[in-house]
Scaffold this motif. Structure first.
Motif, mmCIF file in Angstrom:
data_model
loop_
_atom_site.group_PDB
_atom_site.id
_atom_site.type_symbol
_atom_site.label_atom_id
_atom_site.label_comp_id
_atom_site.label_asym_id
_atom_site.label_seq_id
_atom_site.Cartn_x
_atom_site.Cartn_y
_atom_site.Cartn_z
ATOM 1 N N ASP A 781 0.833 -1.204 0.000
ATOM 2 C CA ASP A 781 0.000 0.000 0.000
ATOM 3 C C ASP A 781 0.871 1.258 0.000
ATOM 4 O O ASP A 781 0.573 2.243 -0.694
ATOM 5 C CB ASP A 781 -0.910 0.021 1.234
ATOM 6 N N ALA A 782 1.946 1.233 0.788
ATOM 7 C CA ALA A 782 2.824 2.393 0.866
ATOM 8 C C ALA A 782 3.579 2.615 -0.436
ATOM 9 O O ALA A 782 3.955 3.742 -0.757
ATOM 10 C CB ALA A 782 3.808 2.222 2.020
ATOM 11 N N ARG A 783 3.784 1.552 -1.185
ATOM 12 C CA ARG A 783 4.529 1.660 -2.440
ATOM 13 C C ARG A 783 3.745 2.378 -3.533
ATOM 14 O O ARG A 783 4.341 3.021 -4.390
ATOM 15 C CB ARG A 783 4.870 0.255 -2.953
ATOM 16 N N VAL A 784 2.434 2.236 -3.520
ATOM 17 C CA VAL A 784 1.654 2.675 -4.678
ATOM 18 C C VAL A 784 1.082 4.080 -4.525
ATOM 19 O O VAL A 784 0.224 4.482 -5.294
ATOM 20 C CB VAL A 784 0.507 1.684 -4.971
ATOM 21 N N SER A 785 1.555 4.829 -3.546
ATOM 22 C CA SER A 785 1.086 6.209 -3.369
ATOM 23 C C SER A 785 2.274 7.158 -3.453
ATOM 24 O O SER A 785 3.392 6.814 -3.052
ATOM 25 C CB SER A 785 0.396 6.362 -2.013
ATOM 26 N N ASP A 786 2.017 8.364 -3.965
ATOM 27 C CA ASP A 786 3.054 9.390 -3.951
ATOM 28 C C ASP A 786 2.738 10.465 -2.917
ATOM 29 O O ASP A 786 3.388 11.513 -2.872
ATOM 30 C CB ASP A 786 3.225 10.019 -5.336
ATOM 31 N N ASP A 787 1.740 10.195 -2.058
ATOM 32 C CA ASP A 787 1.366 11.099 -0.977
ATOM 33 C C ASP A 787 2.249 10.777 0.232
ATOM 34 O O ASP A 787 2.053 9.766 0.906
ATOM 35 C CB ASP A 787 -0.112 10.925 -0.633
ATOM 36 N N GLN A 788 3.229 11.635 0.515
ATOM 37 C CA GLN A 788 4.192 11.334 1.561
ATOM 38 C C GLN A 788 3.542 11.232 2.938
ATOM 39 O O GLN A 788 3.920 10.378 3.756
ATOM 40 C CB GLN A 788 5.300 12.385 1.582
ATOM 41 N N GLY A 789 2.544 12.067 3.210
ATOM 42 C CA GLY A 789 1.849 11.996 4.490
ATOM 43 C C GLY A 789 1.145 10.662 4.676
ATOM 44 O O GLY A 789 1.216 10.049 5.750
ATOM 45 N N TYR A 790 0.451 10.218 3.635
ATOM 46 C CA TYR A 790 -0.233 8.927 3.684
ATOM 47 C C TYR A 790 0.776 7.796 3.857
ATOM 48 O O TYR A 790 0.585 6.888 4.671
ATOM 49 C CB TYR A 790 -1.029 8.715 2.397
ATOM 50 N N ARG A 791 1.863 7.869 3.103
ATOM 51 C CA ARG A 791 2.867 6.806 3.159
ATOM 52 C C ARG A 791 3.488 6.723 4.556
ATOM 53 O O ARG A 791 3.728 5.642 5.073
ATOM 54 C CB ARG A 791 3.956 7.042 2.117
#
Length: 850
Positions: A781-791
């Motif tokens: 899940d963390a790999r597929v987002s470019d939202d640093q806060g979400y990651r």
């Protein structure tokens, strides 16, 4: 340099070193056209002058003719300083390969000879326009960054694909004068992605379009077809009688079980081989009353000794009896076979062959994965829908022109850029076979599935980096300046990487044995350096010191497959056993780290480097000291406790975890262990056999605390740290300490993803043997987002799951202390403003001696 910061996966190497030699310099240039006819060339090709048109074919026995993109005018073409620069290092393993290096030390040797596609700056930011260059400010000073290629990342929402493109600087040459082209990049990718590749890179983990099809030589449809048949045949069982109602043929079924049994026998034989290699000399007479030479070479006796030593049989009065199957062998006329040993072992695991082999083989062999790969790899290409063509290439990897390569990946993955574009550009003509390269006809420099040429050159690297590898003799790696380096020939003609004991680094620089070294930061060595300088400081007339945060952290690992209760490493009982150890280990960190490092390091509470943007901070609302709650979830410590009181509280809490794990406790002491657990465990600490290690005192203090509780903790401090690495490779280690180097992006895939356990489908760098579906999902899940806060929030959840498994106790975040001889090195030529992501080797070609 200290060994602790150097063990890694190739992800760490490729990313940390990606920007190592692809950085800044003040020259000017123009970007290369990608399609043009090169006119008025002065190069002679096969004794003629000709106009060379754009081509993707390999030109054999000629030089590729191109319009050069010089990095700048008047670059030096030969070294000007004959005095060698000597750099201290620790314990090379001679895996000096851009493909197969395992330790950071070996990877550094390879990196001296290589260039990377990706250029990064002093804070780890990507420099996309590296050919023309970009200027960025750091600490109020502008720095220009240039590199070997322009790079881009473009996500297409309509197709849900991401394109990674690298356009090479034209005019670069390998150290032997051969031009660097897109063909070398293509060859590099195909080597890393060949199904037989056994290095530690996780490039394969990204969903490159067509990669699975190529590796299995089947289309997705055919792969899925035989994958389903594999699962169905396995589920039906070995006793299943085939009928026409089955979805598979008799031939498929027979072949499946033949492969299955062969894999079991091979896995079981690996146990026998391991036992004979490591234990025959020490235990042959004690167990069987025979000399090692009497057993060795006799297959029946070797199998018998293995069964007895591995505890799946008993040897008494000359007769071997298997524990579960209760077969007997007199070892005169009847002897056990490898099939007998396998049957006994599997019986002990209630018929679960996969669990038996994963737990008992030295490498933790995953027979399901291995047989699945072989089964699909054999039958898939034979499927009538495949014809006779197979899958000739990786559809997502394309050569756009002689200097441009594009990689297309399904979906989007934030850390992918550092792996896909972080590769070093290896020379096809050296590591491969140019006669086997023809891009247009799907030939990539070697036979599919055969990397023997690349592996054979592991000890002797070659590339386009600033230095050429010469030799490794008497524990010294010798380099000479590469006159073809695209940034100009280095000024220093020779560099030596010399193996040096960690404790001797300061004195080596002071006496002149060495000129540069990474010093293990300790209060004692800090004082030693100060004593050498007339001003009593870390920087003075004899030694100049530069300190930066280390891009990594120290840890103490606990192997879930060897420290467990019963057969389930993920059970609550197994977690409680490991939490008992983790609680004791954690309480002893503060004193140990402060005693060893002083101000040079700090204790950390999450398994991630503090240099990462994803690291939890003490100011975060839910931040918690590692392993500071008891079995009921209540805090172990209060703010007013002394250290002695904290240790006593931790010992009491550990006893509670042991009891919850199923241990028998009488009068505050452990008296019996549950099935699968023990009252004695071993911890490896690679302290050169002398106790010189930041976590050594943690181990001795843990030993003392555990002794009070009735648990023996044995400390193994090998003089050669390869002893520990061999134990890890064999899945024998229980508790150990090392350090991870980390990547610019905090991707947890390589170290913690389930398939990456040793012997699994992946990189083999999940030394903890943690296998958790929730953790796997969080990592992806963390790999597929470019939202640093979400990651960051997702990574925090992943770290909490990891701590719940209690397989890693984070120990310390240290400073790197690089010391230079003020007397022999021209300090003014050292790259300024060194950071975690920008070391002194980034501008090594500019370095001068006094």
């Amino acid at each position: 340099m200290h060994k602790l910061s150097k063990i890694l996966s190739i992800l760490v190497v490729s990313i940390m070193l990606a920007g190592l030699f692809a950085a800044c310099a003040p020259q000017e240039e123009t970007a290369a056209p990608t399609e043009e006819v090169v006119e008025e060339t002065e190069e002679v090709v096969e004794e003629t002058e000709e106009v060379v048109e754009e081509t993707e074919e390999v030109v054999e026995e000629t030089e590729v003719v191109f319009e050069e993109q010089p990095f700048g005018e008047n670059l030096p073409t030969e070294p000007t300083i004959d005095t060698p620069l000597v750099v201290t290092y620790t314990e090379f393993s001679q895996k000096f390969s851009p493909f197969f290096s395992e330790s950071g030390y070996d990877a550094d040797v390879a990196a001296m000879t290589q260039i990377a596609l990706l250029t990064t700056d002093r804070v780890g930011g990507i420099v996309s326009n590296a050919i023309e260059g970009e200027t960025r400010e750091y600490n109020g000073t502008p720095y220009e960054y240039k590199g070997a290629a322009d790079t881009s990342v473009v996500y297409d929402e309509a197709t849900d694909t991401t394109k990674y493109t690298a356009n090479l600087r034209v005019g670069m040459k390998f150290s032997d004068g051969t031009p660097v082209t897109a063909d070398d990049v293509i060859f590099t990718y195909y080597t890393f992605l060949d199904p037989s590749y056994v290095g530690t890179t996780s490039l394969y983990s990204f969903d490159i379009v067509g990669l699975k099809d190529y590796q299995t030589q089947t289309t997705t449809e055919v792969y899925d077809k035989y994958n389903e048949l594999f699962d169905a045949i396995l589920a039906a069982g070995a006793d299943h009688e085939w009928s026409e109602d089955d979805a598979w043929t008799q031939e498929l079924q027979d072949d499946f079980w033949t492969r299955w049994n062969e894999e079991i026998n091979a896995a079981t034989q690996s146990i026998t081989n391991y036992v004979m290699a490591n234990y025959a000399d020490a235990y042959a007479e004690a167990i069987m009353g025979l000399t090692p030479d009497e057993i060795k070479g006799n297959d029946g006796l070797e199998q018998a000794f293995s069964i007895a030593l591995w505890s799946y049989g008993t040897y008494e009065d000359g007769v071997l009896t298997t524990v579960c199957t209760e077969e007997t062998f007199d070892l005169v006329e009847t002897f056990p076979t490898v099939e007998d040993q396998a049957e006994s072992l599997i019986c002990y695991y209630d018929g679960d062959a996969a669990a038996a082999m994963a737990s008992e083989t030295p490498d933790g062999i995953d027979i399901v994965s291995n047989v699945r790969t072989d089964f699909i790899g054999y039958w898939g290409p034979l499927d009538e829908s495949m014809g006779d063509e197979g899958v000739p290439n990786i559809a997502g990897i394309k050569k756009l022109d002689d200097f441009t390569v594009e990689v297309t990946v399904n979906g989007f993955s934030a850390p992918a850029v550092y792996s896909i574009l972080g590769v070093q550009v290896t020379p096809l003509h050296y590591y491969g076979d140019v006669e086997k390269y023809d891009y247009e006809n799907n030939m990539f420099g070697f036979d599919f599935g055969d990397l023997s040429k690349q592996q054979s050159l592991t000890p002797t690297p070659m590339g386009a980096g600033p230095y050429k590898y010469v030799t490794f003799e008497n524990k010294v790696v010798y380099f000479e300046a590469n006159e073809n380096y695209y940034r100009g020939c280095p000024k220093i003609a020779e560099i030596q990487f010399r193996e040096t004991e960690s404790a001797e680094v300061p004195s080596a620089v002071q006496t002149g044995t060495a000129d540069v070294g990474e010093m293990t930061y300790s209060a004692e060595r800090y004082a030693e350096v100060q004593s050498y300088n007339a001003n009593g400081e870390m920087t003075g007339d004899v030694i100049t010191s530069i300190m930066v945060d280390n891009q990594g952290y120290g840890y103490i690992g606990i192997n879930a497959s060897t420290v467990k209760v019963g057969e389930d490493p993920g059970s609550e009982a197994s977690k409680n056993l490991r939490k008992a150890f983790a609680t004791i280990i954690a309480v002893h960190r503060d004193l140990s780290i402060d005693s060893y490092y002083g101000e040079g390091a700090s204790v950390i509470n999450y398994p991630i480097s503090n240099t990462s943007w994803a690291a939890p901070q003490p100011t975060d609302e839910d931040y918690r000291v590692a392993y500071s709650v008891d079995v009921n979830g209540d805090p172990i410590y209060s703010a007013d406790m002394t250290l002695e009181e904290k240790v006593a509280a931790a010992e009491a809490a550990a006893l509670g975890f042991f009891e919850a794990a199923g241990f028998t406790v009488e009068n505050g002491v452990l008296t019996a262990a549950p099935e699968g657990a023990k009252l004695s465990y071993e911890g490896f600490v690679p302290a050169d056999g002398t106790g010189d290690h930041p976590n050594f005192q943690i181990f001795t203090s843990t030993r003392d605390s555990m002794a009070k509780l009735g648990m023996e903790f044995l400390i193994n401090d090998p003089a050669d740290w390869n002893v520990m690495l061999d134990a890890i490779d064999a899945n024998e280690q229980e508790i150990w300490t090392m350090a991870w180097g980390t990547t610019i992006d905090p991707d947890m895939y390589q170290i913690y993803y389930s398939s990456n356990i040793p012997g699994g489908e992946g990189s083999g760098s999940n030394y903890y043997h943690v296998q958790d579906a929730e953790l796997d999902q969080l990592i992806m899940d963390a790999r597929v987002s470019d939202d640093q806060g979400y990651r960051k929030a997702v990574y925090k959840q992943a770290l909490e799951v990891l701590l719940d498994w209690a397989v890693e106790v984070p120990s310390y975040q240290r400073l790197n202390v690089i010391i230079f001889s003020t007397e022999r090195v021209n300090i003014d030529t050292i790259t300024p403003d060194m950071t975690t992501f920008w070391g002194w080797l980034n501008d090594v070609e500019l370095l001068e001696m006094n």
